[in-house]
Design a protein around this motif. Structure first.
Motif, PDB file in Angstrom:
ATOM      1  N   MET A   1       5.265  10.377  -0.748  1.00  0.00           N
ATOM      2  CA  MET A   1       5.192  11.807  -0.419  1.00  0.00           C
ATOM      3  C   MET A   1       5.782  12.086   0.963  1.00  0.00           C
ATOM      4  SD  MET A   1       1.502  13.158  -1.939  1.00  0.00           S
ATOM      5  CE  MET A   1       0.787  12.986  -0.367  1.00  0.00           C
ATOM      6  N   ASN A   2       5.613  11.174   1.905  1.00  0.00           N
ATOM      7  CA  ASN A   2       6.045  11.396   3.282  1.00  0.00           C
ATOM      8  C   ASN A   2       7.272  10.582   3.657  1.00  0.00           C
ATOM      9  OD1 ASN A   2       3.862  13.188   4.094  1.00  0.00           O
ATOM     10  ND2 ASN A   2       2.555  11.401   3.818  1.00  0.00           N
ATOM     11  N   PHE A   3       8.046  10.138   2.691  1.00  0.00           N
ATOM     12  CA  PHE A   3       9.186   9.281   2.986  1.00  0.00           C
ATOM     13  C   PHE A   3      10.214   9.988   3.847  1.00  0.00           C
ATOM     14  CE2 PHE A   3      13.335   7.415   2.109  1.00  0.00           C
ATOM     15  CZ  PHE A   3      13.084   6.114   2.494  1.00  0.00           C
ATOM     16  N   ASP A   4      10.466  11.264   3.571  1.00  0.00           N
ATOM     17  CA  ASP A   4      11.480  11.993   4.347  1.00  0.00           C
ATOM     18  C   ASP A   4      11.120  12.061   5.815  1.00  0.00           C
ATOM     19  OD1 ASP A   4      12.905  12.458   2.052  1.00  0.00           O
ATOM     20  OD2 ASP A   4      11.913  14.369   1.634  1.00  0.00           O
ATOM     21  N   ARG A   5       9.833  12.160   6.113  1.00  0.00           N
ATOM     22  CA  ARG A   5       9.391  12.283   7.493  1.00  0.00           C
ATOM     23  C   ARG A   5       9.199  10.929   8.162  1.00  0.00           C
ATOM     24  NH1 ARG A   5       4.051  14.181   9.405  1.00  0.00           N
ATOM     25  NH2 ARG A   5       3.455  13.602   7.323  1.00  0.00           N
ATOM     26  N   LEU A   6       8.619   9.944   7.456  1.00  0.00           N
ATOM     27  CA  LEU A   6       8.240   8.674   8.068  1.00  0.00           C
ATOM     28  C   LEU A   6       9.249   7.552   7.860  1.00  0.00           C
ATOM     29  CD1 LEU A   6       4.470   8.665   7.127  1.00  0.00           C
ATOM     30  CD2 LEU A   6       5.499   9.364   9.268  1.00  0.00           C
ATOM     31  N   ARG A   7      10.004   7.605   6.781  1.00  0.00           N
ATOM     32  CA  ARG A   7      10.977   6.557   6.442  1.00  0.00           C
ATOM     33  C   ARG A   7      10.315   5.174   6.365  1.00  0.00           C
ATOM     34  NH1 ARG A   7      15.009   9.494   4.685  1.00  0.00           N
ATOM     35  NH2 ARG A   7      15.919  10.886   6.199  1.00  0.00           N
ATOM     36  N   LEU A   8       9.171   5.095   5.722  1.00  0.00           N
ATOM     37  CA  LEU A   8       8.465   3.827   5.564  1.00  0.00           C
ATOM     38  C   LEU A   8       8.913   3.143   4.284  1.00  0.00           C
ATOM     39  CD1 LEU A   8       4.839   4.904   6.507  1.00  0.00           C
ATOM     40  CD2 LEU A   8       6.469   3.688   7.916  1.00  0.00           C
ATOM     41  N   GLY A   9       8.946   1.847   4.295  1.00  0.00           N
ATOM     42  CA  GLY A   9       9.303   1.070   3.119  1.00  0.00           C
ATOM     43  C   GLY A   9       8.419  -0.154   3.026  1.00  0.00           C
ATOM     44  N   PRO A  10       8.472  -0.863   1.927  1.00  0.00           N
ATOM     45  CA  PRO A  10       7.628  -2.058   1.807  1.00  0.00           C
ATOM     46  C   PRO A  10       8.069  -3.161   2.770  1.00  0.00           C
ATOM     47  CG  PRO A  10       9.059  -1.841  -0.107  1.00  0.00           C
ATOM     48  CD  PRO A  10       9.252  -0.607   0.727  1.00  0.00           C
ATOM     49  N   VAL A  11       7.121  -3.944   3.210  1.00  0.00           N
ATOM     50  CA  VAL A  11       7.406  -5.061   4.108  1.00  0.00           C
ATOM     51  C   VAL A  11       8.015  -6.188   3.282  1.00  0.00           C
ATOM     52  CG1 VAL A  11       6.398  -6.749   5.682  1.00  0.00           C
ATOM     53  CG2 VAL A  11       5.516  -4.418   5.624  1.00  0.00           C
TER      54      VAL A  11
ATOM     55  N   GLU B   1     -15.838   3.582   1.483  1.00  0.00           N
ATOM     56  CA  GLU B   1     -14.859   4.656   1.688  1.00  0.00           C
ATOM     57  C   GLU B   1     -13.543   4.097   2.213  1.00  0.00           C
ATOM     58  OE1 GLU B   1     -16.682   7.460   4.292  1.00  0.00           O
ATOM     59  OE2 GLU B   1     -17.934   8.321   2.715  1.00  0.00           O
ATOM     60  N   TRP B   2     -13.618   3.143   3.143  1.00  0.00           N
ATOM     61  CA  TRP B   2     -12.407   2.530   3.690  1.00  0.00           C
ATOM     62  C   TRP B   2     -11.631   1.812   2.586  1.00  0.00           C
ATOM     63  CZ3 TRP B   2      -9.646   3.021   7.909  1.00  0.00           C
ATOM     64  CH2 TRP B   2      -8.714   2.036   8.239  1.00  0.00           C
ATOM     65  N   ALA B   3     -12.341   1.077   1.752  1.00  0.00           N
ATOM     66  CA  ALA B   3     -11.668   0.377   0.651  1.00  0.00           C
ATOM     67  C   ALA B   3     -11.048   1.385  -0.315  1.00  0.00           C
ATOM     68  CB  ALA B   3     -12.661  -0.520  -0.074  1.00  0.00           C
ATOM     69  N   TYR B   4     -11.726   2.499  -0.555  1.00  0.00           N
ATOM     70  CA  TYR B   4     -11.197   3.523  -1.455  1.00  0.00           C
ATOM     71  C   TYR B   4      -9.941   4.157  -0.864  1.00  0.00           C
ATOM     72  CZ  TYR B   4     -10.926   7.795  -4.198  1.00  0.00           C
ATOM     73  OH  TYR B   4     -10.491   8.814  -4.987  1.00  0.00           O
ATOM     74  N   LEU B   5      -9.965   4.448   0.425  1.00  0.00           N
ATOM     75  CA  LEU B   5      -8.811   5.093   1.055  1.00  0.00           C
ATOM     76  C   LEU B   5      -7.635   4.135   1.218  1.00  0.00           C
ATOM     77  CD1 LEU B   5     -10.593   7.205   3.794  1.00  0.00           C
ATOM     78  CD2 LEU B   5      -9.522   8.029   1.690  1.00  0.00           C
ATOM     79  N   ASN B   6      -7.864   2.842   1.282  1.00  0.00           N
ATOM     80  CA  ASN B   6      -6.788   1.871   1.472  1.00  0.00           C
ATOM     81  C   ASN B   6      -6.343   1.208   0.177  1.00  0.00           C
ATOM     82  OD1 ASN B   6      -6.285   2.105   4.207  1.00  0.00           O
ATOM     83  ND2 ASN B   6      -8.018   0.837   4.729  1.00  0.00           N
ATOM     84  N   ARG B   7      -6.576   1.854  -0.926  1.00  0.00           N
ATOM     85  CA  ARG B   7      -6.071   1.301  -2.187  1.00  0.00           C
ATOM     86  C   ARG B   7      -4.551   1.269  -2.151  1.00  0.00           C
ATOM     87  NH1 ARG B   7      -7.874   5.646  -5.982  1.00  0.00           N
ATOM     88  NH2 ARG B   7      -7.244   6.673  -4.096  1.00  0.00           N
ATOM     89  N   PRO B   8      -3.936   0.181  -2.602  1.00  0.00           N
ATOM     90  CA  PRO B   8      -2.469   0.076  -2.537  1.00  0.00           C
ATOM     91  C   PRO B   8      -1.752   1.200  -3.280  1.00  0.00           C
ATOM     92  CG  PRO B   8      -3.435  -2.062  -2.992  1.00  0.00           C
ATOM     93  CD  PRO B   8      -4.549  -1.067  -3.042  1.00  0.00           C
ATOM     94  N   GLU B   9      -2.249   1.591  -4.436  1.00  0.00           N
ATOM     95  CA  GLU B   9      -1.549   2.649  -5.180  1.00  0.00           C
ATOM     96  C   GLU B   9      -1.631   3.990  -4.441  1.00  0.00           C
ATOM     97  OE1 GLU B   9      -5.699   2.199  -6.801  1.00  0.00           O
ATOM     98  OE2 GLU B   9      -4.035   0.826  -6.554  1.00  0.00           O
ATOM     99  N   ARG B  10      -2.749   4.264  -3.760  1.00  0.00           N
ATOM    100  CA  ARG B  10      -2.883   5.505  -2.981  1.00  0.00           C
ATOM    101  C   ARG B  10      -1.939   5.471  -1.789  1.00  0.00           C
ATOM    102  NH1 ARG B  10      -5.344   6.886   1.616  1.00  0.00           N
ATOM    103  NH2 ARG B  10      -5.861   9.059   1.902  1.00  0.00           N
TER     104      ARG B  10
END
Length: 178
Positions: free
Chosen positions: A70-80, A54-63
């Motif tokens: 989806m949450n960029f406006d709120r979190l402002r996350l970008g690739p490292v 389940e952990w591997a399924y939830l941590n898939r890079p595409e997901r």
């Protein structure tokens, strides 16, 4: 006398039989308990395998990429990126020769403490401390013109109170003195 020996022998055999009977049942109970523990271990290992899947399924890079989008406006996350990491030269090391502000002055004003050997080979060279008279002169220059002359310079609030003095912190943008 023979009857007494026969009686003692029969009692000894009965006592040993009772002891063997009890030990047999104790051993069976321990074996059952061991099997129950082994079954629980097997069940927990199976649950652990499911949780890892389940952990591997939830941590898939595409997901994760979709969640970030989806949450960029709120979190402002970008690739490292590689340029986001700094080196040892960017770390603000404390000045090993700086005087302890709580300690009483031991020598002439502005004197440095004896050098402390450091293993921080990448650290910038420490700056010498400003003499208190130079600090007072600088504070007097920054004081407003309408301030009373007998008021101490450090009692006057200034715009720079929110920032630390430049002689106590060495930042990554400062060049080490030559």
């Amino acid at each position: 006398m023979r009857a007494l020996m026969y009686l003692l022998t029969v009692l000894a055999v009965m006592g040993l039989a009772f002891w063997a009977y009890r030990e047999n049942y104790r051993t069976q109970a321990q074996i059952d308990e061991m099997r129950a523990v082994q079954d629980e271990i097997a069940r927990l290992r199976e649950d652990l395998g499911v949780l890892r899947a389940e952990w591997a399924y939830l941590n898939r890079p595409e997901r994760l990429r979709d969640l970030v989008d989806m949450n960029f406006d709120r979190l402002r996350l970008g690739p490292v990126q590689a340029n986001q990491f700094g080196g040892a030269r960017n770390v603000d090391y404390p000045d090993p020769n700086a005087a302890d502000p709580d300690a009483a002055p031991a020598g002439p004003a502005g004197a440095l403490l004896p050098p402390v050997p450091s293993n921080n080979r990448g650290a910038p060279k420490p700056r010498p401390l400003r003499a208190p008279s130079a600090a007072a002169d600088a504070a007097a220059e920054d004081a407003p013109a309408d301030a009373p002359a007998d008021a101490p310079a450090d009692a006057m609030p200034s715009e720079d109170d929110a920032e630390p003095p430049t002689d106590t912190a060495i930042t990554a943008t400062d060049a080490p003195p030559e």
